[in-house]
Design a protein around this motif. Structure first.
Motif, PDB file in Angstrom:
ATOM      1  N   HIS A 267       0.763  -1.273   0.091  1.00 51.70           N
ATOM      2  CA  HIS A 267       0.175   0.055   0.062  1.00 51.70           C
ATOM      3  C   HIS A 267       0.776   1.300   0.110  1.00 51.70           C
ATOM      4  O   HIS A 267       0.432   2.333  -0.538  1.00 51.70           O
ATOM      5  CB  HIS A 267      -1.037  -0.032   1.216  1.00 51.70           C
ATOM      6  CG  HIS A 267      -2.161  -0.579   1.194  1.00 51.70           C
ATOM      7  ND1 HIS A 267      -2.939  -0.628  -0.024  1.00 51.70           N
ATOM      8  CD2 HIS A 267      -2.701  -1.879   1.559  1.00 51.70           C
ATOM      9  CE1 HIS A 267      -4.182  -1.534   0.078  1.00 51.70           C
ATOM     10  NE2 HIS A 267      -3.781  -2.124   0.926  1.00 51.70           N
ATOM     11  N   LEU A 268       1.904   1.188   0.724  1.00 49.90           N
ATOM     12  CA  LEU A 268       2.834   2.376   0.735  1.00 49.90           C
ATOM     13  C   LEU A 268       3.691   2.604  -0.583  1.00 49.90           C
ATOM     14  O   LEU A 268       3.555   3.623  -1.085  1.00 49.90           O
ATOM     15  CB  LEU A 268       3.946   2.339   1.790  1.00 49.90           C
ATOM     16  CG  LEU A 268       3.512   2.298   3.302  1.00 49.90           C
ATOM     17  CD1 LEU A 268       4.526   1.993   4.077  1.00 49.90           C
ATOM     18  CD2 LEU A 268       2.808   3.543   3.503  1.00 49.90           C
ATOM     19  N   THR A 269       3.863   1.397  -1.178  1.00 48.70           N
ATOM     20  CA  THR A 269       4.463   1.429  -2.665  1.00 48.70           C
ATOM     21  C   THR A 269       3.431   2.058  -3.729  1.00 48.70           C
ATOM     22  O   THR A 269       3.753   2.944  -4.395  1.00 48.70           O
ATOM     23  CB  THR A 269       4.956   0.368  -3.108  1.00 48.70           C
ATOM     24  OG1 THR A 269       5.971  -0.261  -2.074  1.00 48.70           O
ATOM     25  CG2 THR A 269       5.695   0.262  -4.536  1.00 48.70           C
ATOM     26  N   ALA A 270       2.091   1.608  -3.396  1.00 48.48           N
ATOM     27  CA  ALA A 270       1.088   1.880  -4.266  1.00 48.48           C
ATOM     28  C   ALA A 270       0.898   3.761  -4.216  1.00 48.48           C
ATOM     29  O   ALA A 270       0.629   4.403  -5.028  1.00 48.48           O
ATOM     30  CB  ALA A 270      -0.053   1.515  -4.118  1.00 48.48           C
ATOM     31  N   ALA A 271       0.938   4.059  -2.788  1.00 51.11           N
ATOM     32  CA  ALA A 271       0.575   5.436  -2.574  1.00 51.11           C
ATOM     33  C   ALA A 271       1.705   6.087  -3.212  1.00 51.11           C
ATOM     34  O   ALA A 271       1.641   7.391  -3.938  1.00 51.11           O
ATOM     35  CB  ALA A 271       0.422   5.485  -1.023  1.00 51.11           C
ATOM     36  N   GLU A 272       2.885   5.854  -3.051  1.00 49.86           N
ATOM     37  CA  GLU A 272       3.977   6.641  -3.679  1.00 49.86           C
ATOM     38  C   GLU A 272       4.180   6.713  -5.088  1.00 49.86           C
ATOM     39  O   GLU A 272       4.321   7.905  -5.672  1.00 49.86           O
ATOM     40  CB  GLU A 272       5.432   5.995  -3.150  1.00 49.86           C
ATOM     41  CG  GLU A 272       6.512   6.788  -3.502  1.00 49.86           C
ATOM     42  CD  GLU A 272       7.933   6.010  -3.395  1.00 49.86           C
ATOM     43  OE1 GLU A 272       9.087   6.499  -3.683  1.00 49.86           O
ATOM     44  OE2 GLU A 272       7.913   5.064  -2.547  1.00 49.86           O
ATOM     45  N   PHE A 273       3.783   5.594  -5.797  1.00 51.79           N
ATOM     46  CA  PHE A 273       3.576   5.753  -7.233  1.00 51.79           C
ATOM     47  C   PHE A 273       2.618   6.672  -7.724  1.00 51.79           C
ATOM     48  O   PHE A 273       2.894   7.390  -8.697  1.00 51.79           O
ATOM     49  CB  PHE A 273       3.247   4.140  -8.003  1.00 51.79           C
ATOM     50  CG  PHE A 273       3.052   4.072  -9.151  1.00 51.79           C
ATOM     51  CD1 PHE A 273       3.884   4.215 -10.154  1.00 51.79           C
ATOM     52  CD2 PHE A 273       1.497   3.939  -9.847  1.00 51.79           C
ATOM     53  CE1 PHE A 273       3.666   4.093 -11.343  1.00 51.79           C
ATOM     54  CE2 PHE A 273       1.337   3.827 -10.839  1.00 51.79           C
ATOM     55  CZ  PHE A 273       2.185   4.036 -11.978  1.00 51.79           C
ATOM     56  N   LEU A 274       1.370   6.608  -7.094  1.00 51.54           N
ATOM     57  CA  LEU A 274       0.369   7.354  -7.653  1.00 51.54           C
ATOM     58  C   LEU A 274       0.744   8.977  -7.403  1.00 51.54           C
ATOM     59  O   LEU A 274       0.266   9.665  -8.112  1.00 51.54           O
ATOM     60  CB  LEU A 274      -1.004   7.133  -6.708  1.00 51.54           C
ATOM     61  CG  LEU A 274      -1.520   5.501  -7.202  1.00 51.54           C
ATOM     62  CD1 LEU A 274      -2.634   5.409  -6.281  1.00 51.54           C
ATOM     63  CD2 LEU A 274      -2.106   5.485  -8.650  1.00 51.54           C
ATOM     64  N   ALA A 275       1.370   8.986  -6.190  1.00 52.29           N
ATOM     65  CA  ALA A 275       1.629  10.641  -5.936  1.00 52.29           C
ATOM     66  C   ALA A 275       2.449  11.124  -6.997  1.00 52.29           C
ATOM     67  O   ALA A 275       2.704  12.190  -7.179  1.00 52.29           O
ATOM     68  CB  ALA A 275       1.982  10.749  -4.577  1.00 52.29           C
ATOM     69  N   GLU A 276       3.635  10.129  -7.172  1.00 48.54           N
ATOM     70  CA  GLU A 276       4.803  10.887  -7.970  1.00 48.54           C
ATOM     71  C   GLU A 276       5.120  10.243  -9.359  1.00 48.54           C
ATOM     72  O   GLU A 276       5.646  11.120 -10.359  1.00 48.54           O
ATOM     73  CB  GLU A 276       5.802  10.304  -7.092  1.00 48.54           C
ATOM     74  CG  GLU A 276       6.025  11.014  -5.903  1.00 48.54           C
ATOM     75  CD  GLU A 276       7.179  10.593  -4.821  1.00 48.54           C
ATOM     76  OE1 GLU A 276       8.006   9.682  -5.450  1.00 48.54           O
ATOM     77  OE2 GLU A 276       7.323  10.733  -3.539  1.00 48.54           O
ATOM     78  N   ARG A 277       4.664   9.176  -9.895  1.00 49.48           N
ATOM     79  CA  ARG A 277       4.960   8.531 -11.289  1.00 49.48           C
ATOM     80  C   ARG A 277       3.786   8.005 -11.909  1.00 49.48           C
ATOM     81  O   ARG A 277       4.090   7.538 -12.962  1.00 49.48           O
ATOM     82  CB  ARG A 277       5.974   7.499 -10.775  1.00 49.48           C
ATOM     83  CG  ARG A 277       7.406   7.866 -10.217  1.00 49.48           C
ATOM     84  CD  ARG A 277       7.997   6.598 -10.086  1.00 49.48           C
ATOM     85  NE  ARG A 277       7.535   5.736  -8.927  1.00 49.48           N
ATOM     86  CZ  ARG A 277       7.795   4.486  -8.895  1.00 49.48           C
ATOM     87  NH1 ARG A 277       8.272   3.492  -9.834  1.00 49.48           N
ATOM     88  NH2 ARG A 277       7.307   3.808  -7.623  1.00 49.48           N
ATOM     89  N   ALA A 278       2.778   8.213 -11.587  1.00 51.62           N
ATOM     90  CA  ALA A 278       1.580   7.654 -12.183  1.00 51.62           C
ATOM     91  C   ALA A 278       1.130   8.662 -13.408  1.00 51.62           C
ATOM     92  O   ALA A 278       0.273   8.028 -14.380  1.00 51.62           O
ATOM     93  CB  ALA A 278       0.158   7.642 -11.299  1.00 51.62           C
ATOM     94  N   GLY A 279       1.628   9.872 -13.514  1.00 52.46           N
ATOM     95  CA  GLY A 279       1.372  10.518 -14.544  1.00 52.46           C
ATOM     96  C   GLY A 279      -0.015  11.307 -14.503  1.00 52.46           C
ATOM     97  O   GLY A 279      -0.487  11.770 -15.518  1.00 52.46           O
TER      98      GLY A 279
END
Length: 766
Positions: free
Chosen positions: A650-662
């Motif tokens: 969940h922490l990895t998913a949150a970081e991805f959505l906040a910074e790298r999801a476009g």
């Protein structure tokens, strides 16, 4: 209208004499329209009715159907007897209006197909077509040859005929009535006038009382067939000629083999949403029997979608038809050694009547007797017997090569097929090893000119384990089962637990995702836990239902399916479950640590196994994204993760959505907050739990601020729009006032150029 047979006067419009049952109308050989006896030309299409002064089957029916040929048991010369018979009457609903819009030849063709279908169905169930007239069919069971289950066969045929008519023409429906009782029978009569009496008249009136698409029966018929047929009370009906109301019952469906064998003692859901698929199975089976050619039908679908139920409906059907069917059923096992041909061995055991716990000497004796019964050649028997003994594990395996064993096993089934159609049903064929698949291919190849019907039930994993099967197999058809529609699921639930509140039914339907087993097991869970109880003919909740748990049976079923995946596939499914019902390849790559190309490869395999699907709708905003086909699979895959793993993902998913999801993080702030919250709730005592909680609060605050900004922008937009509208209205009012002032300033009745003009409404004002 006077009966040409007994002279009784009958009211206009009747099809059969109320006294003797003789037809009162002559069917036109061209369009099938009914005409009175003695008329020379059809009143509907003008076709000559020469020689039709006396009603007959040949005149009543189109040229297609012929009277049934005398078979074994018919007696000549004709003799009269009193017999217990079951009479079926059926007619078409909507035929007259449909005929008005058709050409006479088209009408004749439709009637011919209808009569052919009716005759085929009646004869499959051992009945005799008594007569065709107009669009009505009369058939009899119990004469000239009686069977102990004649009433059940008649009702089975009625249900089959009623369901077959819409397939001929979607504008038509049929209705039928069946009555069992004593009647005067003329044995040896060629169809016409074989059965007469009040029973015939009453059966005709029962048919007239049925709704379109329904089958009504009398009490005697119900009592004789209720072990295998499910009925609903249809109330009491006042039938003409009867002094007292007659109780009738509506036949709903076949629920067991002949005589009630195999009937479920517990909760059984109605068979819905698979009528087309069942008809395909029947058609291929009958084609196998009629053409004498082997055929394979592979029914493919995920666990719980209805493969076994489809096979059970087909088994009940095959058990009811009059033709000889050698039925065999075997299940492939997913575990253990030495079970490569277990399903085939089960089939031979069932044919010989051998149970698994039978001692060796008894099993050998039964096998020898079975082979002697079906294999007449002594040399063949001596060759087949030891090889079947090896199959059943009754003797030590010898050095026989596989082709030699296959040939002996095949010859056993070939001898059976010389006496009737052989049906082999392989359940869970996705667990079969290459040896059993090779035998099925061997059988279809070598026995292609014999009536052997192979029905294989398998999950999509079959294509992964045996990629060339059944695609490259001779005479093979693949039938893929899709999830039920919402309408079909609702029908299933209404039939399973009538009276279920709409809100509860909607929750179960949403949870089931079109998988019938999911819906049925959820209902069983509610019943087992006392949350649902019968109330008369309906069911009611015993209290508020706040949430639906996953039944233990479904949890075990789905967990076993996940355990059967490759480790890499299992890991991708679990990480996808963290992302939600739908997800992107990029997000899954971030959680799994794999390259996007590798993720795509694994996802493609999971799509083939029908765990996931890809959105290909060009109008969908989620086009190109993947998603779980069933929400329950996502839930159970997520629940198998350890809590520490859930937090990390969940922490990895949150970081991805906040910074790298476009995507602008503010647009998905609430989704990011949810991942931080779930990370905190997974391990609230972890060292970094407080950080996750604070992040969740911060992102929720950002989501709220964005929502507030959206509201403020909407208010400003409405104000701007309102201001423009107010200014436009003011300008319009000013223009109207200016025009009025201009008209008032002009001389009365004249324009500035001296031409007359229209006065303002109400005339000039002072």
């Amino acid at each position: 209208m006077t009966c040409p047979s007994c002279g009784t006067d009958n009211r206009e419009g009747r099809k059969f004499c109320s006294e003797c049952g003789t037809p009162l109308a002559v069917g036109c050989p061209s369009c099938g329209a009914a005409n009175e006896p003695g008329e020379k030309f059809c009143g509907e299409c003008g076709t000559a009715l020469a020689g039709a002064t006396t009603p007959s089957v040949a005149a009543a029916a189109p040229p297609g159907p012929e009277p049934p040929a005398p078979g074994p048991g018919r007696r000549t010369p004709p003799t009269a007897e009193r017999r217990l018979v079951s009479v079926l009457f059926a007619d078409l609903v909507g035929f007259t209006s449909a005929s008005e819009e058709r050409d006479a030849e088209d009408t004749r063709e439709l009637l011919s197909r209808y009569f052919d279908t009716a005759r085929t169905i009646v004869e499959r169930y051992g009945g005799t077509v008594e007569k065709f007239i107009g669009d009505a069919v009369m058939a009899v069971w119990g004469a000239p040859v009686a069977q102990e289950d004649d009433a059940e066969r008649a009702v089975r045929a009625a249900l089959e005929l009623v369901s077959a008519v819409p397939q001929l023409d979607s504008a038509l429906e049929a209705r039928a009535g069946v009555l069992t009782g004593e009647a005067a029978v003329t044995l040896g009569a060629e169809g016409q006038g074989m059965v007469a009496g009040d029973l015939v008249n009453t059966a005709s009136r029962i048919q007239s009382a049925a709704d379109p698409g329904a089958v009504l029966v009398g009490d005697a018929t119900r009592r004789s067939s209720e072990a295998a047929i499910a009925y609903e009370e249809a109330g009491e009906h006042q039938l003409k000629g009867k002094t007292e109301p007659v109780p009738l019952y509506r036949a709903v469906r076949v629920v067991a083999s002949r005589g009630g064998e195999g009937r479920s003692s517990g909760l059984e859901a109605p068979f819905v949403g698979r009528e087309r698929e069942l008809r395909l199975v029947k058609d291929l089976f009958h084609a196998t029997a009629a053409e004498g050619r082997a055929h394979l039908l592979a029914v493919v679908g995920i666990a719980g979608i209805g493969k076994s139920r489809l096979a059970w409906e087909f088994e009940k059907y095959a058990d009811g038809v009059v033709e000889t069917v050698y039925w065999h059923r075997g299940r492939c096992l997913a575990y253990g050694d030495g079970v490569a041909y277990w399903a085939l061995a089960e089939m031979v055991r069932s044919r010989a009547g051998i149970v698994e716990t039978e001692d060796e000497s008894s099993a050998l004796r039964k096998l020898r007797e079975t082979i002697a019964e079906h294999v007449p050649d002594q040399t063949e028997r001596e060759w087949i017997e030891p090889r079947l003994q090896q199959l059943l594990g009754l003797v030590e395996r010898t050095g026989s090569d596989r082709e030699d064993l296959f040939s002996a096993w095949r010859r056993f089934f070939e001898y059976l097929s010389e006496r009737g159609t052989v049906a082999l049903v392989f359940e869970d064929l996705h667990w079969a090893d290459s040896g059993l698949i090779a035998f099925v291919e061997h059988l279809l190849d070598w026995s292609r000119s014999l009536p052997i019907f192979v029905l294989a039930l398998a999950r999509p994993e079959l294509a992964e384990r045996h990629s060339a099967f059944p695609g490259a197999t001779r005479s093979a058809t693949t039938l893929a089962l899709d999830p039920l529609t919402d309408e079909a699921t609702d029908e299933l639930l209404r039939g399973l637990v009538p009276g279920l509140p709409e809100e509860t039914r909607a929750s179960i339907r949403s949870r089931a995702d079109g998988i019938p087993l999911y819906a049925v097991e959820t209902v069983r869970m509610l019943l087992d836990r006392g949350l649902l109880e019968p109330d008369g003919n309906e069911y009611r909740l015993t209290g508020p239902l706040e949430s639906l748990d996953v039944p233990e049976t479904l949890h075990a079923l789905i967990a076993a399916r996940l355990d059967g995946l490759e480790p890499e596939e299992r890991g991708v499914v679990e990480r996808a479950a963290v992302l939600g019902k739908t997800f992107t390849v990029q997000g899954l790559a971030a959680l799994s640590g794999l390259e996007e190309a590798d993720v795509e490869r694994v996802l493609s395999a999971l799509v083939r196994k029908e765990l996931l699907a890809i959105d290909t709708d060009p109008r969908s905003p989620e086009r190109g994204q993947y998603g779980f086909l069933q929400a329950l699979v996502q839930r159970i895959a997520y629940e198998t993760l350890a809590r520490s793993d859930r937090r990390t993902l969940h922490l990895t998913a949150a970081e991805f959505l906040a910074e790298r999801a476009g995507i602008d993080p503010d647009e998905i702030a609430e989704v990011i907050a949810t991942h931080y919250r779930d990370a905190y709730e997974a391990t609230p005592t972890a060292e970094d739990a407080e950080d996750a909680r604070l992040q969740a609060v911060a992102w929720l605050r950002r989501a709220g601020e964005r929502r507030d900004r959206g509201r403020e922008a909407g208010v400003r937009r409405r104000r701007r729009t309102g201001g423009r509208r107010r200014r436009a209205r003011s300008a319009a009012r000013a223009r109207r006032r200016a025009r009025v002032r201009e008209r008032r300033a002009r001389p009365c009745g004249r324009t500035p150029g001296g031409e007359p003009h229209a006065l303002p409404r109400g005339g000039p004002r002072p």
